[in-house]
Design an enzyme around this catalytic site. Sequence first.
Site, PDB file in Angstrom:
ATOM      1  CG  HIS A 104      -1.504   1.325   1.564  1.00  0.00           C
ATOM      2  ND1 HIS A 104      -1.223   2.045   2.716  1.00  0.00           N
ATOM      3  CD2 HIS A 104      -2.388   2.066   0.868  1.00  0.00           C
ATOM      4  CE1 HIS A 104      -1.925   3.166   2.703  1.00  0.00           C
ATOM      5  NE2 HIS A 104      -2.637   3.210   1.614  1.00  0.00           N
ATOM      6  N   GLY A 256     -19.757  10.230   1.169  1.00  0.00           N
ATOM      7  CA  GLY A 256     -20.114  10.326  -0.242  1.00  0.00           C
ATOM      8  C   GLY A 256     -18.936  10.306  -1.200  1.00  0.00           C
TER       9      GLY A 256
END
Lengths: 298, 298
Positions: A104, A256
């Site tokens: 990562h 969102g």
Amino acid sequence: MDTALLKPYFTGLQDRIVDSLEKFDGKQFRRDEWTRPAGGGGVTRVIEEGNFFERGGVAFSHVMGENMPLSATAHRPELAGRRFEALGVSLVLHPRNPYCPTVHMNVRSFVAEKENADPVWWFGGGMDLTPCYGFEEDARHFHQACKSTLAPFGADVHQRYKKWCDDYFFLKHRNEPRGIGGVFYDDLNEGGFERCFALTRAVGDSLVDAYLPIVERRKDVPYGERERDFQAYRRGRYVEFNLVWDRGTLFGLQSGGRTESILMSLPPVVKWRYDWHPEPGSAEEKLYTEFLKPRDWV
Amino acid sequence: MDTALLKPYFTGLQDRIVDSLEKFDGKQFRRDEWTRPAGGGGVTRVIEEGNFFERGGVAFSHVMGENMPLSATAHRPELAGRRFEALGVSLVLHPRNPYCPTVHMNVRSFVAEKENADPVWWFGGGMDLTPCYGFEEDARHFHQACKSTLAPFGADVHQRYKKWCDDYFFLKHRNEPRGIGGVFYDDLNEGGFERCFALTRAVGDSLVDAYLPIVERRKDVPYGERERDFQAYRRGRYVEFNLVWDRGTLFGLQSGGRTESILMSLPPVVKWRYDWHPEPGSAEEKLYTEFLKPRDWV
């Protein structure tokens, strides 16, 4: 400070990393461009069922707005009412071969401005390695790359960011590190914009050489069902960390963000089983006893 | 109110449900008893690689303490300094056959007491169904069972708890319900202890008849790799809901609950892939277009 240099750096970094990974894998990454109704967007580059990578991606995003979201100003009231801009590149790669570690990397910048006030800005980033079967040689290589990358930025920087990484990528509910660590930093503005941007570039630029030599060395190690099974089980920890503890993932999903780009980090195939423990003396146990504990590798 | 009746009810419920499930599956559930250093403990009954159930469990827990945890009193300062007791049974079952739905049920009670003050108490619970391939007949059966169960407790109770369930088991980051719902309630104390306990018993007692007839009907439907693959993909949503949105799971993991018992809810094999969509007109698409939307099933 010249924030106009940020976007070309991040998009260029994404392109260069994807080029290197495509050469290594032999399969092209899919390119998925998206826009965000409230401003900005990104380019997500994804590989699935590659020759080497089972799933992974390199995502660029550039998000902006006229007003800092409330959630981001709760702890920093001086940011309220500012326009903001956040840019970054995130990378997660899950190889198919269980002897090859998951990696990562993330580098990001944040700038909040308003009229008649100094801009507020910071950088964050890091990279870390999550093996399923550990190799000391690989751990030393990765940590040595992290150390060399940060050496020009101060004598204690690597040590501090290594510890920050160990502390951050930790599954409290398992009392277990996610992997063998690397480096991690956030809210960085000490030493000025040029230095912090240079440090962040150094981290982003080092990913390919920190990682590819490791998987080059392990990619042909033979494996069978036992190793694939353990890999799928261990990947469950990766999911647990990302969905329960990772602030970026949680904030993104709950506010969102673009779901598919955020969840690009999740492994392709994952297994859970109840209260499982490796056999004493097994190669699987060695991961827990020798690798999943903070350690000075270099 | 007689809180001494709570524990025998919950442990008896666990035993009765496990008996029914063992008869259905033909494989015994493992029994794992645990204690909690700060007080209490539980009994987790687990099945893995059963004849029918691929993974699942029925967990009883009884947790108590001399002082309410701070996190639990932030919104209810009247609870600060009280001794508390929480009991409950949680159930999640993941069948192997993709035509058989996953089911979840939970019933729980909470009591907080101190000298010279009325006890504060409430009940919570519910059950909900998560099919991978939907069947109207099954959805109607399950929702009819929920409705009949709650009918004795008031004309609007079922309708309110069905909506609560639809609202609660919703993945905001996917704009998608977890499954086809059922009933859900929390903080229930209206009508007094006897009524609320009776309602909660009714929910717990109804699980077997709400669920087993459905899987009895579907357990021999033949399936292949395509259906197993879709099932593994859909199970990713189950993981996402439980780890990102489920308050009980998050609170448990972040506050030192018993990890393996909490994560007993996670499916055995799960897949993620980027931005996947079912083929138009396929059986897989039908799940999204006809079942994953709140609907009056009865």
